[in-house]
Design a protein around this motif. Structure first.
Motif, short mmCIF file in Angstrom:
data_model
loop_
_atom_site.label_atom_id
_atom_site.label_comp_id
_atom_site.label_asym_id
_atom_site.label_seq_id
_atom_site.Cartn_x
_atom_site.Cartn_y
_atom_site.Cartn_z
N SER A 109 -3.99 14.94 -3.23
CA SER A 109 -3.47 13.55 -3.37
C SER A 109 -4.14 12.61 -2.97
O SER A 109 -4.84 11.90 -2.92
N PRO A 110 -3.79 11.48 -4.49
CA PRO A 110 -4.53 10.70 -4.23
C PRO A 110 -3.97 8.97 -3.11
O PRO A 110 -5.11 8.54 -2.98
N ALA A 111 -2.57 9.46 -2.53
CA ALA A 111 -2.00 8.98 -1.65
C ALA A 111 -3.36 9.60 0.27
O ALA A 111 -3.25 8.30 0.33
N ASP A 112 -4.33 10.25 -0.07
CA ASP A 112 -5.09 10.78 0.95
C ASP A 112 -6.31 10.01 0.87
O ASP A 112 -7.28 10.08 1.50
N LEU A 113 -6.89 9.65 -0.07
CA LEU A 113 -7.89 8.64 -0.10
C LEU A 113 -7.63 7.30 1.05
O LEU A 113 -8.73 6.63 0.94
N GLY A 114 -6.25 7.35 0.38
CA GLY A 114 -6.29 5.92 1.86
C GLY A 114 -6.01 4.38 0.89
O GLY A 114 -7.22 3.71 1.76
N GLY A 115 -6.47 4.43 -0.34
CA GLY A 115 -6.66 3.54 -1.09
C GLY A 115 -7.76 2.63 -1.32
O GLY A 115 -8.30 1.23 -0.72
N ASP A 116 -8.74 3.63 -0.07
CA ASP A 116 -10.50 3.45 -0.65
C ASP A 116 -11.01 4.28 -1.47
O ASP A 116 -10.33 5.00 -2.01
N VAL A 117 -12.47 3.65 -1.79
CA VAL A 117 -13.14 4.64 -2.50
C VAL A 117 -13.84 5.37 -1.66
O VAL A 117 -14.64 4.86 -0.22
N VAL A 118 -13.35 6.58 -2.14
CA VAL A 118 -14.46 7.64 -1.35
C VAL A 118 -15.45 8.37 -1.64
O VAL A 118 -15.41 8.93 -3.08
#
Length: 285
Positions: A109-118
Motif C-alpha cells: 500500500s502507498p501507506a507502507d511507504l511511510g511518506g518518504d521516497v523509497v
C-alpha cells in the motif's frame, strides 16, 4: 521527442503514442543533461521513477535522506518543499499511478511507504534491476513505454484491488477537483466517516481530507502556471479567499503562489502530461 527549456535547463521529453492498458497509469520519458536542484511539487498520484541512463537521478530530502536511481514515492511527496531532485545525464521513465491501483502495482500500500521516497530495489528486488536493464537495451522511447506498460499490467493483474467504496470516493474527489465533502462521501457509500477514513488511509496512503486538499491544490497550482491570477484561481478552486490559497500553496511547496507559477516541475506538464493540463483548462470557467 520534444524539448522543454526552462531558464538554463534543457529537457528532452517523450510521451507514449497510445494510452496505457491499465486505467490510472500515465507515463512520460525524460532525458536531462544537467538536472540542478529541481523542487518536487506534491501531486495526487504515486510516482514511480524508472532510471536506466548513464547518469542517475538523486533525490534529497530536508531530513537529510538521499535516494539514487529508481524510486517510488506516495501521493503528496515533497510537501513543504522537502524533496529536491538533481543529477547529470539522467534518463528515466516517470510513471504516475492513481492511488487506487498503486497497491496492486507496487505490491504494498502507498501507506507502507511511510511518506518518504523509497528505493525500488527495496520493493521489487531483482525485478527492479531487470526492468532497468531492459529499458537501457532498447533504443526507442515507444519500446520503453511498451516494456513498462507490460510490467505494470502484469503486476496490476496479480495484485490486490482496493475496496470499491474507496475507489469510488477517490474518483469522486478527483472528479470534483477537491471540492467534495468527506462526510458526504461516507454517507453516499453507506459507511461511517471513521470507517471511510480508516480504509481510505490504509489503502491509498493518505486520509480523505488530505486527499481533498491535495487534489484542490494540484488543480489550483496548474492554473497558476497557466498564467491565471491568484485571486481568480482562489475563487474558482473553492478557497475561502486568496489568503487561504496562499497558505495551502506554502504548505505544499514551501514557496508563494507567484513562485509556484514558474516551477519547472509543473511547467513541463504542458508537454509531458498534456492530457492532464487540457483537462484542467476545460474545467476552468
Amino acid at each position: 521527442m520534444r524539448t522543454f527549456v526552462h531558464g538554463s535547463a534543457v529537457w528532452e521529453v517523450a510521451c507514449p503514442q497510445r494510452p496505457s492498458r491499465v486505467a490510472g497509469v500515465t507515463m512520460a520519458g525524460f532525458r536531462v543533461r544537467d538536472l540542478d536542484a529541481l523542487r518536487m511539487v506534491p501531486h495526487p498520484a504515486v510516482t514511480l521513477l524508472l532510471d536506466f541512463g548513464a547518469g542517475s537521478p538523486v533525490l534529497d530530502s530536508a531530513a537529510g535522506r538521499q535516494q539514487r536511481g529508481s524510486v517510488v514515492a506516495g501521493p503528496g511527496i515533497g510537501s513543504g518543499g522537502a524533496v529536491w531532485a538533481r543529477g547529470e545525464n539522467v534518463e528515466c521513465v516517470q510513471v504516475r499511478l492513481s492511488p487506487v491501483i498503486a497497491r496492486a502495482v507496487l505490491g504494498v500500500s502507498p501507506a507502507d511507504l511511510g511518506g518518504d521516497v523509497v528505493a525500488l530495489d527495496d520493493l521489487w528486488g531483482g525485478e527492479a534491476a531487470r526492468i532497468r536493464e531492459r529499458l537501457g537495451e532498447v533504443s526507442s522511447w515507444q519500446d520503453r513505454f511498451a516494456l513498462t506498460d507490460a510490467l505494470l499490467a502484469r503486476r496490476h493483474e496479480a495484485g490486490p484491488p482496493v475496496d470499491p467504496e474507496v475507489a469510488w470516493a477517490w474518483e469522486r474527489i478527483v472528479g470534483d477537483r477537491g471540492l467534495a465533502r468527506v462526510e458526504g462521501l461516507a454517507a453516499e457509500v453507506g459507511w461511517s466517516r471513521k470507517r471511510l477514513w480508516s480504509r481510505f488511509r490504509s489503502q491509498l496512503g493518505l486520509a480523505p481530507k488530505r486527499a481533498v486538499k491535495l487534489v484542490r491544490f494540484d488543480h489550483a497550482a496548474h492554473r497558476l502556471v497557466a498564467g491565471e491570477g491568484a485571486a481568480r484561481v482562489a475563487a474558482d478552486a473553492g478557497y475561502a479567499d486568496q489568503s487561504h490559497l496562499h497558505r495551502d500553496v506554502v504548505e505544499f511547496t514551501g514557496v508563494t503562489p507567484a513562485t509556484v507559477a514558474g516551477e519547472p516541475f509543473l511547467a513541463v506538464d504542458d508537454i509531458a502530461w498534456a492530457e492532464q493540463v487540457r483537462r484542467y483548462a476545460s474545467l476552468s470557467p
